[in-house]
Scaffold this active site. Structure first.
Site, PDB file in Angstrom:
ATOM      1  N   ASP A  97      12.475  28.852 -29.122  1.00 39.31           N
ATOM      2  CA  ASP A  97      11.341  28.818 -28.193  1.00 39.31           C
ATOM      3  C   ASP A  97      11.696  28.105 -26.885  1.00 39.31           C
ATOM      4  OD1 ASP A  97       9.659  30.026 -30.080  1.00 39.31           O
ATOM      5  OD2 ASP A  97       9.196  28.102 -31.013  1.00 39.31           O
ATOM      6  N   ASP A 140       3.860  30.746 -30.262  1.00 37.71           N
ATOM      7  CA  ASP A 140       4.875  31.228 -31.194  1.00 37.71           C
ATOM      8  C   ASP A 140       4.193  31.321 -32.562  1.00 37.71           C
ATOM      9  OD1 ASP A 140       7.480  31.680 -32.435  1.00 37.71           O
ATOM     10  OD2 ASP A 140       7.259  29.628 -33.168  1.00 37.71           O
ATOM     11  N   CYS A 184      24.507 -37.540 -26.936  1.00 36.09           N
ATOM     12  CA  CYS A 184      25.542 -37.983 -26.016  1.00 36.09           C
ATOM     13  C   CYS A 184      26.513 -36.844 -25.735  1.00 36.09           C
ATOM     14  CB  CYS A 184      26.299 -39.196 -26.588  1.00 36.09           C
ATOM     15  SG  CYS A 184      27.156 -38.803 -28.123  1.00 36.09           S
ATOM     16  N   CYS A 192       3.849   1.602   2.363  1.00 45.20           N
ATOM     17  CA  CYS A 192       5.109   0.998   1.920  1.00 45.20           C
ATOM     18  C   CYS A 192       5.885   1.987   1.057  1.00 45.20           C
ATOM     19  CB  CYS A 192       4.832  -0.276   1.128  1.00 45.20           C
ATOM     20  SG  CYS A 192       3.866  -1.512   2.014  1.00 45.20           S
ATOM     21  N   CYS A 212       0.842  -1.193   0.000  1.00 51.24           N
ATOM     22  CA  CYS A 212       0.000   0.000   0.000  1.00 51.24           C
ATOM     23  C   CYS A 212       0.879   1.245   0.000  1.00 51.24           C
ATOM     24  CB  CYS A 212      -0.941   0.002   1.204  1.00 51.24           C
ATOM     25  SG  CYS A 212      -0.062   0.099   2.774  1.00 51.24           S
ATOM     26  N   CYS A 248      28.261 -35.046 -28.664  1.00 45.07           N
ATOM     27  CA  CYS A 248      27.486 -33.964 -29.304  1.00 45.07           C
ATOM     28  C   CYS A 248      27.742 -32.648 -28.568  1.00 45.07           C
ATOM     29  CB  CYS A 248      26.002 -34.296 -29.279  1.00 45.07           C
ATOM     30  SG  CYS A 248      25.531 -35.789 -30.148  1.00 45.07           S
TER      31      CYS A 248
END
Length: 828
Positions: free
Chosen positions: A718, A517, A90, A15, A12, A93
């Site tokens: 600006d 502007d 295996c 916290c 909440c 590989c």
């Protein structure tokens, strides 16, 4: 330096306040802000003085969990990726993959797990792409099952968490219903099995309820772990109230069960198991609905994220490689096919197409793109294939900047939220005090016989304690502002109005004067031919001769004539002996004819009479620049050139005036031109001949007179005025520096959106005030009723189960009210 942290365990607004206070007190921390809904902590501090580890340590010491969200710069170019690999049989590989892939340039580490069929790769993404590694693995006879992470990963994680919470709620309800039925059914005349009927078997009745209540407490253990931890840290929150209320009910019932088993059957009707489980079920449902609703407040960000393509077509010579979007680097060459979204920002280097940029600008019409034109990521390529060179990736793309801007805005607080923050900081301790004091008073009054109670004093006092604890809801106070800001800024993003924070959202509706502007804001910012008046010569022939001559000039007015010539479809004639006459005009030989063009002084020098003199003065009075044309020594006519009003400028000014606002225009142009433009637009107040550095001074002068200024601009000159104004509004197609200086960015080239932004601000603030009113009203009325305020008048006491349901629904009602902003429609 700004750093972001993912925070979990918050329940909440208490916290939030606890974390912000704890981190804010660290030496070297400039600011700390927590977004409860996004579970995000943003800390501004020098990393050398305040390491991330110390921040996380403080967060964890406060009872929460924290994890830093690393920036792309921190992650560097090394990428670690884990994916599934199929075809392994295996260990040989495994060795084959590790050896061959490990030899690739840029690959730092390869680890293959045979049991899990996973491969972990660490590689330099600036040297080699994952797709290339994947291709090499497949060449070895294996294939990769890539686990691609969605751009909306955080939202997917929330969906999974919500699904888990829903399953917990279902189990809580399945366990709570029998407890409620058994405990209350016999009072309502319903059939209850004799084995657990309190009139026949009190022990089984109590043990049955206890046996079903314990699993409910376990499923809702988060309330207790967070709540009790917060109590120990002396920073109680909403979970603390729930834990105390339901915990008291359970412990008292546990004691009652012991007395029943011990032979005291009077406790059969003094058990509170059903209150504990039903309260937890209702609050669990309320939290679930709240999370669902909060998730919907982030839909704008989710929609923006979902626009990002997942893959891109990378060109390597004549070869096209489909790569993940996170593998695309600046300078890469990408192919964008018809119908595809542009993966990232870039520049077209080959091809021509129409691109739909509605996701960015809100403009429905596709924009034509050719070589040299910029394209933005997530826009849609409508027609032909184009090749683009990548100019921005990751967090540098326009889409990422918009997402970040919306995220930052949704995580910010409006000044009005400060009141709720202060109150919520004291709320829980005060509620706990009220619960203890009111229950003690009722126990004292009942035990002394001063008040006639319908229960024993102990049970009555316990009911009061539980009701007060569970009806109080700081969540509704904490959610009142951020949910409305999230939905409001998200709705603005959908409309092409980017609002940079809660303060900007709140201040926008307070403005009383809008200062525009002129160039590029009120007007198109590009001069065009508005009038062509010929004298003793065909109009088309005069424009052809003049346009051909102006093609050799670099003056902006000359460009307007050349553009007009193209629109008329006239051929450009050959020009000889071209030269410029400083301060007066230009002349040259066009297709054998002597042509000159310029101002009135040019005519005087050439001793040429200026016919159409009234028309020339009329053009000047309208703010247009008259260009006199002389052909073969004779006056041939005049061309009026002006920076024209945007098509929606008149409507925008009219709408703003209708809202009761003053409208002014500020420009560096001469007074005559400025007033002519202002008259056309319907603007009464004109600040003309103002130097760029003077615009901010004029804005400050208006503020000193008591005005709250909304400044609207688009250019570099600006920026100071936009920063000085109470609210700076930048036109989205303006310069980056103007956009950075403004609090509101209009992505469409439509200044009517200024009025829409003000309307959205009004609607959002109205929604926030409604939320705060109902949150305060709920607690102001609910707590006294729960404390027994109506008992002396009506003889009725608020049932803790009703209190729990009311608490759950209070937060849901606040979030639901905020979600109404998703349906906001401007009246403009």
């Amino acid at each position: 330096m700004e750093r972001k942290f993912k925070i979990t365990g918050m329940g909440c607004q208490s916290c939030v306040r606890k974390i912000e206070s704890g981190i804010g007190q660290m030496n070297g921390v400039e600011s700390a802000g927590v977004n409860l809904i996004m579970e995000l902590l943003t800390v501004r501090a020098d990393e050398a003085r305040v390491p991330s580890e110390e921040i996380i340590a403080v967060v964890e010491n406060l009872g929460f969990q924290g994890e830093e969200i690393l920036s792309e710069e921190k992650r560097g170019s090394l990428e670690e990726k884990t994916a599934g690999i199929k075809g392994l049989s295996c260990q040989s590989c495994v060795r084959k993959v590790e050896t061959n892939i490990g030899k690739l340039e840029g690959v730092e580490r390869v680890e293959v797990n045979l049991a899990t069929e996973r491969v972990t790769l660490e590689y330099d993404k600036s040297v080699i792409k994952f797709s290339e590694i994947k291709e090499e693995i497949e060449n070895l006879g294996f294939y990769i099952v890539e686990e691609r992470v969605s751009t909306a990963e955080v939202f997917d994680e929330k969906r999974r968490a919500l699904a888990g919470e829903w399953r917990k709620f279902v189990w809580v309800m399945l366990l709570s219903i029998p407890v409620f039925y058994v405990s209350m059914g016999h009072m309502m005349g319903m059939w209850v099995p004799g084995a657990i009927n309190p009139d026949y078997n009190g022990v089984s009745f109590a043990v049955f309820q206890m046996a079903l209540t314990i699993p409910v407490l376990y499923l809702c253990r988060d309330f207790y772990t967070r709540g009790i931890r917060s109590l120990i840290k002396r920073a109680p929150n909403m979970d603390s109230l729930v834990a105390l209320g339901t915990g008291a009910a359970f412990l008292y019932s546990l004691y009652g069960t012991y007395r029943i088993v011990d032979g005291d059957l009077s406790y059969v009707h003094l058990l509170y198991f059903e209150s504990a489980v039903v309260i937890l079920a209702l609050i669990k449902l309320g939290k679930y609905l709240e999370e669902v609703s909060k998730g919907r407040t982030s839909e704008a960000i989710r929609k923006l994220m979902d626009l990002q393509p997942v893959t891109a077509n990378l060109k390597r010579g004549e070869k096209i490689v489909v790569v993940g979007i996170d593998e695309v680097e600046r300078g890469d060459l990408l192919l964008v096919k018809p119908g595809e979204r542009v993966p990232v920002d870039g520049v077209v280097v080959r091809g021509r197409s129409s691109v739909d940029e509605a996701m960015l600008t809100g403009e429905s019409m596709p924009v034509s793109k050719g070589i040299g034109d910029s394209v933005v990521g997530a826009s849609i390529n409508m027609q032909g294939s184009i090749d683009i060179e990548v100019t921005a990736t990751g967090e540098d793309t326009a889409l990422a900047k918009i997402i970040r801007l919306v995220e930052d805005a949704q995580g910010s607080k409006a000044p009005i939220a400060k009141m709720a923050d202060i109150i919520s900081g004291y709320f829980v301790p005060v509620v706990m005090g009220i619960a203890l004091v009111s229950s003690a008073i009722w126990y004292y009054l009942g035990s002394k016989g001063m008040v006639d109670l319908h229960e024993t004093p102990a049970v009555f006092a316990l009911t009061i304690l539980i009701s007060v604890l569970v009806i109080a809801c700081p969540c509704s106070l904490g959610l009142a502002t951020p949910t409305a800001i999230m939905v409001g800024t998200g709705r603005g993003a959908e409309m092409g109005i980017l609002i940079k924070g809660g303060e900007a959202l709140e201040m926008t509706h307070r403005g009383d004067i809008v200062v525009f502007d002129k160039t590029g804001t009120i007007t198109e910012g590009k001069p065009v031919v508005t009038d062509v008046l010929s004298h003793n010569i065909d109009e088309g022939e005069m424009i052809q001769l003049l346009g051909s001559l102006e093609g050799h000039s670099e003056h902006p007015l000359g460009e307007a004539v050349v553009e007009h010539l193209k629109e008329k479809g006239k051929a450009v004639l050959p020009v000889e002996e071209f030269h410029s006459i400083t301060g007066k005009g230009i002349e040259g030989r066009v297709a054998g004819r002597r042509v000159a063009a310029g101002n009135i002084r040019l005519l005087e020098d050439m001793k040429v009479g200026a016919e159409l003199i009234d028309e020339i003065h009329a053009l000047a009075d309208e703010g247009k620049t008259p260009v006199m044309v002389v052909i073969d020594g004779q006056f041939a006519g005049v061309v009026g050139i002006a920076d024209t009003l945007k098509e929606n400028s008149i409507e925008a000014v009219k709408v703003l005036k209708g809202m009761g606002l003053r409208v002014a225009m500020i420009t560096g142009d001469n007074s005559k031109t400025a007033h002519a433009i202002a008259r056309k637009a319907g603007i009464d107040e004109v600040l003309a001949e103002v130097l760029p550095e003077g615009k901010a001074v004029e804005v400050k002068r208006l503020q000193e007179e008591g005005s709250r200024v909304i400044m609207v601009g688009d250019g570099i000159n600006d920026a100071p005025a936009l920063a000085q104004a109470d609210i700076g509004v930048a036109i989205g197609n303006g310069t980056d520096i103007a956009i950075e200086s403004a609090e509101v960015v209009l992505m469409k080239n439509d200044i009517t959106d200024v009025a829409r932004a003000i309307e959205l601000s009004h609607a959002t603030m109205r929604n926030i005030k409604q939320n705060l009113f109902w949150a305060f009203a709920y607690n102001t009325l609910g707590i006294p009723i729960a404390a027994g305020g109506l008992y002396l008048i009506t003889g009725h006491l608020l049932d803790p189960m009703i209190a729990g349901g009311a608490m759950a629904m209070s937060s849901v009602s606040v979030v639901t009210n905020a979600l109404r902003l998703k349906r906001f429609r401007s009246r403009v």
